[in-house]
Scaffold this motif. Structure first.
Motif, mmCIF file in Angstrom:
data_model
loop_
_atom_site.group_PDB
_atom_site.id
_atom_site.type_symbol
_atom_site.label_atom_id
_atom_site.label_comp_id
_atom_site.label_asym_id
_atom_site.label_seq_id
_atom_site.Cartn_x
_atom_site.Cartn_y
_atom_site.Cartn_z
ATOM 1 N N LYS A 228 0.817 -1.211 0.000
ATOM 2 C CA LYS A 228 0.000 0.000 0.000
ATOM 3 C C LYS A 228 0.854 1.267 0.000
ATOM 4 N N GLU A 229 1.980 1.219 0.677
ATOM 5 C CA GLU A 229 2.727 2.447 0.949
ATOM 6 C C GLU A 229 3.954 2.672 0.076
ATOM 7 N N LYS A 230 4.455 1.639 -0.608
ATOM 8 C CA LYS A 230 5.767 1.762 -1.264
ATOM 9 C C LYS A 230 5.713 1.684 -2.787
ATOM 10 N N ASP A 231 4.566 1.880 -3.378
ATOM 11 C CA ASP A 231 4.410 2.021 -4.824
ATOM 12 C C ASP A 231 5.038 0.876 -5.631
ATOM 13 N N PRO A 232 4.675 -0.376 -5.337
ATOM 14 C CA PRO A 232 5.297 -1.479 -6.082
ATOM 15 C C PRO A 232 4.954 -1.504 -7.574
ATOM 16 N N ASN A 233 3.850 -0.882 -8.003
ATOM 17 C CA ASN A 233 3.570 -0.866 -9.444
ATOM 18 C C ASN A 233 4.315 0.260 -10.164
ATOM 19 N N GLY A 234 4.974 1.130 -9.395
ATOM 20 C CA GLY A 234 5.897 2.093 -9.968
ATOM 21 C C GLY A 234 5.289 3.216 -10.773
ATOM 22 N N ASN A 235 4.020 3.516 -10.570
ATOM 23 C CA ASN A 235 3.414 4.587 -11.363
ATOM 24 C C ASN A 235 3.379 5.929 -10.634
ATOM 25 N N GLY A 236 3.985 5.960 -9.447
ATOM 26 C CA GLY A 236 4.032 7.211 -8.705
ATOM 27 C C GLY A 236 2.744 7.593 -8.017
#
Length: 551
Positions: A228-236
């Motif tokens: 939830k907190e660390k943007d694993p999908n990388g879209n910002g």
């Protein structure tokens, strides 16, 4: 079988459910008596004679993989070919995909006595997200809705009769306590392919965030917080949905609830029947899910199961974890995402426990029979010829047709074995293996036939799927109830009790998790279920379990 059991899936799954396998295969994966025996010769002769029947009406819940390709099973390659072979034209009647609506249509059909010739449903199930007859199959027979099949199978179904004679445990499972056989069953025979559902997680997200595979509920919490907190999908954007679990997925062999040693229905603990949703451990489970929901870890849409919405969230890289089927989940998404997002890697996760190192008790592992079967209704004017038509699926030729489809179009023969063609196992981008196969057969979910292990090992083509079989096979499943059936006297009472109780507990499950109902009221909730007669239902299940063990 949701599909989630639906794929099982749901749960038709789910829901039907909802399903994979065969035992004692011959070279081509069939279950025929060894060549050379007189029984085999007689069966082969009878099998080659198409039934003298021109048309049938057939009620059966559809499946999302099929409905995405065609309007009706009549358009499926398997049934087109079966019509050529037997001369029987089938008019399929499909209820809505969602189980509640399908059950409503089923109930209306039964109440109005507007019965088709064949009705395929989860006759042997007493709970769960499936379409079933209230009171069970023996009551359906006594209510004169479906036909008792014992004598008909003995006289006119040589292929199925051979299988049941060779596998008395299968016959035990498809019979009622009174000994009635009520449907032509969907059967899985091999242990290694009775496992096809469990927790799944984005391994690529774990790798990106430097996280290990979670095995306990506390470890899952840590992982979901990071998703939830660390943007694993990388879209910002903070748009990740850590986990999706709806009511059907909670209920399907307890993929997370099982960490507390319970399930969402009846189970047995050393021969003693208990009911999961009134146990003290259930409150602890609800408290955990309430925490996940409040913190935005559990998908806010969990209260309204929707397969298309789930697919969209998974294929737009918003979702980190769920509970899924091996073929209709891990395999499906691998196929859909292989070109769109090459790094996408949804894999099986172990069934979680509370304490690291503990052995999981609950997990999905089906019996050879899961309750799904095709019954002949009392409105059928040609029951003998219908039995012959249904029996075709259990012979050598039917084995090939129902498992693999049409030779040259969906499979070829190599060294005496059926081999699925590359067009099935490696379909174009945007089409899953399950969808490609659904153009030809129902082998990836269920039908009245014996699912071949030879098919299953090919269908699980991706390495993630093969690994899932190993990971999801770990639980002991020692508390799972067999497919017990109430007596005719018990059935009406049991159906009435359980229907009302399940409706109430489903409502309260959502309220407790969403915080609409405070968990301080859990004891009041338990007392309410007690007042609705759950102890009477438990006694009925206890007696049924003891009868089952004596079959």
């Amino acid at each position: 079988m949701k599909k989630h059991l639906k794929q099982t899936g749901s749960v038709l799954v789910v829901s039907l459910l909802a399903i994979s396998v065969a035992a004692c295969s011959s070279d081509n994966g069939s279950k025929a008596t060894p060549a050379g025996s007189s029984a085999a010769s007689t069966a082969a002769a009878k099998e080659s004679q198409p039934p003298k029947l021109s048309q049938l009406t057939y009620w059966v819940p559809n499946h999302s993989a099929a409905s995405s390709q065609m309007k009706s099973y009549a358009d499926m390659g398997m049934y087109k070919e079966l019509e050529k072979i037997t001369g029987v034209k089938v008019s399929f009647q499909h209820p809505p995909l969602e189980v509640p609506q399908a059950q409503e249509q089923f109930n209306l059909m039964i109440a109005t006595n507007d019965l088709p010739d064949v009705i395929e449903a989860s006759w042997g199930a007493t709970s769960g997200a499936v379409v079933r007859y209230p009171g069970g199959p023996e009551k359906a027979i006594s209510d004169k809705k479906i036909v008792k099949l014992n004598d008909l199978i003995d006289k006119y179904a040589p292929n199925l009769k051979k299988l049941l004679d060779a596998h008395p445990d299968w016959k035990k499972q498809i019979s009622t306590d009174e000994g009635s056989i009520y449907a032509f069953p969907f059967l899985r025979g091999d242990d290694k392919v009775r496992v096809f559902f469990g927790p799944s997680i984005r391994q690529d997200w774990l790798d990106k965030l430097g996280l290990k595979m979670p095995t306990t509920i506390d470890e899952w919490y840590t992982v979901l917080k990071a998703f939830k907190e660390k943007d694993p999908n990388g879209n910002g954007k903070a748009d990740e949905i850590p986990i999706y679990l709806d009511k059907n997925l909670f209920a399907t062999d307890a993929p997370f609830m099982g960490a507390w040693g319970i399930n969402y229905s009846f189970y047995q603990d050393k021969g003693v029947v208990k009911y999961g949703p009134i146990q003290p451990e259930y409150k602890d489970f609800l408290a955990t899910m309430n925490k996940w929901y409040k913190e935005g870890l559990l998908d806010k849409d969990f209260a309204a199961p929707n397969d298309k919405l789930l697919d969209n969230k998974m294929t737009t890289s918003l979702l980190g974890a769920t509970a899924s089927f091996n073929g209709g989940g891990i395999g499906k998404y691998a196929g859909l995402m292989k070109d769109k997002e090459p790094s996408f890697n949804l894999v099986a996760a172990p069934y979680p426990v509370l304490k690291a190192g503990d052995k999981p008790i609950w997990g999905q592992k089906d019996f050879a029979y899961n309750g799904v079967g095709a019954a002949i209704s009392t409105a059928n004017k040609n029951p003998i010829e219908t039995v012959k038509w249904l029996d075709y699926a259990y012979g050598e030729k039917g084995d090939l047709l129902f498992n693999y489809g049409i030779e040259g179009q969906s499979y070829k023969m190599e060294n005496g074995k059926a081999v699925l063609l590359p067009e099935i196992l490696n379909p174009p981008a945007g089409t899953s293996v399950q969808q490609a196969d659904a153009k030809y057969t129902r082998a990836t979910w269920s039908a009245p036939f014996v699912l071949s292990d030879n098919f299953q090992t090919q269908y699980m083509a991706y390495p993630q799927q093969k690994k899932a079989l190993e990971i999801w096979s770990a639980p002991t499943v020692e508390r799972k109830m067999p497919l017990v059936t109430p007596t005719q006297d018990e059935s009406s009472k049991f159906a009435s009790l359980v229907t009302d109780i399940q409706t109430y507990q489903d409502e309260m499950l959502l309220k407790f998790i969403m915080g609409v109902e405070p968990l301080d009221n859990f004891d009041k909730y338990v007392k309410k279920i007690e007042s609705m007669g759950i102890q009477d239902a438990i006694k009925i299940q206890q007696a049924a379990l003891e009868r089952y063990n004596k079959r």
